[in-house]
Design an enzyme around this catalytic site. Structure first.
Site, PDB file in Angstrom:
ATOM      1  N   LEU A  45       1.341  -1.216   0.346  1.00  0.00           N
ATOM      2  CA  LEU A  45      -0.177   0.019   0.595  1.00  0.00           C
ATOM      3  C   LEU A  45       1.063   1.237  -0.013  1.00  0.00           C
ATOM      4  O   LEU A  45       1.737   1.426   0.822  1.00  0.00           O
ATOM      5  CB  LEU A  45      -0.827   0.040   1.160  1.00  0.00           C
ATOM      6  CG  LEU A  45      -2.129  -0.297   0.831  1.00  0.00           C
ATOM      7  CD1 LEU A  45      -2.486   0.040   2.682  1.00  0.00           C
ATOM      8  CD2 LEU A  45      -2.876   0.029  -0.081  1.00  0.00           C
ATOM      9  N   ASP A  46       0.488   2.955  -0.889  1.00  0.00           N
ATOM     10  CA  ASP A  46       1.134   3.377  -0.810  1.00  0.00           C
ATOM     11  C   ASP A  46       1.493   4.235   0.756  1.00  0.00           C
ATOM     12  O   ASP A  46       0.150   3.507   1.643  1.00  0.00           O
ATOM     13  CB  ASP A  46       0.738   4.432  -1.471  1.00  0.00           C
ATOM     14  CG  ASP A  46       1.136   4.382  -3.102  1.00  0.00           C
ATOM     15  OD1 ASP A  46       1.570   3.311  -3.328  1.00  0.00           O
ATOM     16  OD2 ASP A  46      -0.377   4.693  -3.837  1.00  0.00           O
ATOM     17  N   PRO A  47       2.396   4.774   0.852  1.00  0.00           N
ATOM     18  CA  PRO A  47       2.637   5.246   2.628  1.00  0.00           C
ATOM     19  C   PRO A  47       1.290   6.463   2.673  1.00  0.00           C
ATOM     20  O   PRO A  47       0.927   6.308   3.640  1.00  0.00           O
ATOM     21  CB  PRO A  47       3.810   6.119   2.335  1.00  0.00           C
ATOM     22  CG  PRO A  47       4.927   5.475   1.170  1.00  0.00           C
ATOM     23  CD  PRO A  47       3.988   5.105   0.559  1.00  0.00           C
TER      24      PRO A  47
END
Length: 297
Positions: A45-47
Site C-alpha cells: 500500500l502507498d505510504p
C-alpha cells in the site's frame, strides 16, 4: 551454533494501516512485536494510503503468491483540476485544468475503465525498470516511459460527486494502481486529476474492519496480538482442499507425491491438510498430490 533469531510463529495478521507509514514499516513492527522469525506482506500500500495490509508470518509467507492474485477493493477520492508527478496529493502539480466533469460525464467515462484494460503504472511506483525501482529513477529526475500492462477491473463506480472531487469505489485484480485510474480518468475527462485519499477496504479474504489498529501493535500486548492471528489456510480459500491419508501425509512432508482423499481437476493446484493442519500446496494428479510448497508447522 547460535539460535536463529525469532520465534516459529505462523499465520496472518490483518493490519488497518494508517496514512504516513510504509508497508515495510508495518511488517517490521509486526515481526518485532511478535518476535517472529519470518514475515512478509501480500500487496504493498502507498505510504499515504490506509486500510488492509495483510502480514504473513512464518509458513504463511509460502502462501503469499496465491493471495496476491485475489481481487482487492478500494475507496478513493479524486481531486479534479490538477495532475501531479506522483499522481497523488503528495506530489508536485505538473498540469492544471479549469474544466470540471459532470456526474453523467464521469459515469460515461468509467465504462472505459472496467473489464480488461491496459494500464500504465505511475512513475513513482515499485515497478522495476532494468532492475531498478521506478520510484528511485523518478526521484533521480529520470523521465520514465513505463510500459502498459493488463489489469482486470471488476467494478468501478461513482459513489459521490462534488464540484472539485469525486468519490469512487473499485474492485480489481492483481497489479492495479488506483493512482493511474485517477490520472487517466482526469485526462479522459479533460479535467486532469489525482488521488487525494485512498483506502483498501478488502483484499481477498482480508477485511479492513477486522484489521488491528497499527498503534496497538506492541510487544507489551504480544499475547493479545497472537490471539488476532488468522490461520495460514485462510489464504487458500480459492483452491480445492484435500485430505492426506496417514501414509500420504508422511510422504508429502518429505517432499514426495502422496495419496489424498477428495477430488479436483487433474493438474489443478490444491492444498492438502490432515488433522494436524495444512501440509502442502501442490498439483493433483489423480489420487496423488505432487507438493510444490510443503508447510513445516
Amino acid at each position: 551454533m547460535g539460535r536463529k533469531k525469532g520465534r516459529d510463529i505462523s499465520g496472518w495478521l490483518v493490519v488497518d494501516k494508517p496514512a504516513g507509514v510504509t508497508s515495510t514499516s508495518v511488517v517490521g513492527k509486526v515481526r518485532w512485536a511478535l518476535d517472529a522469525k519470518k514475515a512478509g506482506h501480500a500487496g504493498t500500500l502507498d505510504p499515504d494510503a490506509t486500510g488492509v495490509l495483510a502480514v504473513a508470518l512464518g509458513e504463511a509467507t509460502k502462501t503469499v503468491p496465491y493471495i496476491t492474485d485475489a481481487l482487492k477493493a478500494y475507496d478513493f477520492t479524486v481531486n479534479w483540476g490538477a495532475e501531479t508527478d506522483t499522481d497523488d496529493a503528495s506530489g508536485q502539480v505538473v498540469k492544471r485544468s479549469d474544466m470540471r466533469p459532470t456526474v453523467d460525464q464521469i459515469r460515461d467515462a468509467l465504462t472505459g475503465f472496467t473489464g480488461d484494460i491496459m494500464q500504465v503504472p505511475p512513475a513513482y511506483s515499485a515497478v522495476k525498470v532494468d532492475g531498478e525501482r521506478a520510484y528511485d529513477l523518478a526521484r533521480g529526475g529520470e523521465q520514465l516511459e513505463l510500459a502498459a500492462r493488463p489489469l482486470w477491473v471488476e467494478e468501478l463506480s461513482l459513489e459521490n460527486s462534488k464540484a472539485d472531487t469525486a468519490q469512487l469505489h473499485m474492485v480489481c485484480g492483481k497489479g492495479g494502481y488506483v493512482r493511474s485510474i485517477a490520472r487517466d480518468l482526469g485526462r479522459e475527462l479533460g479535467s486532469l486529476g489525482h488521488v487525494a485519499h485512498l483506502r483498501r477496504v478488502w483484499s481477498g479474504p482480508f477485511d479492513a474492519d477486522q484489521g488491528v489498529d497499527f498503534e496497538k501493535i506492541d510487544r507489551e500486548a504480544q499475547d493479545w496480538l497472537e490471539a488476532q492471528l488468522l490461520p495460514l489456510e485462510i489464504a487458500l480459500g480459492d483452491m480445492p482442499a484435500l485430505r492426506a491419508t496417514t501414509e500420504g501425509a508422511v510422504r508429502i512432508r518429505n517432499g514426495n507425491p502422496g495419496q489424498v482423499t477428495g477430488t479436483a481437476e487433474f493438474g489443478e493446484t490444491v492444498w492438502v491438510g490432515d488433522p494436524a493442519g495444512p501440509i502442502c500446496i501442490g498439483r493433483y494428479m489423480g489420487g496423488l498430490v505432487h507438493p510444490d510448497r510443503v508447510f513445516n508447522l
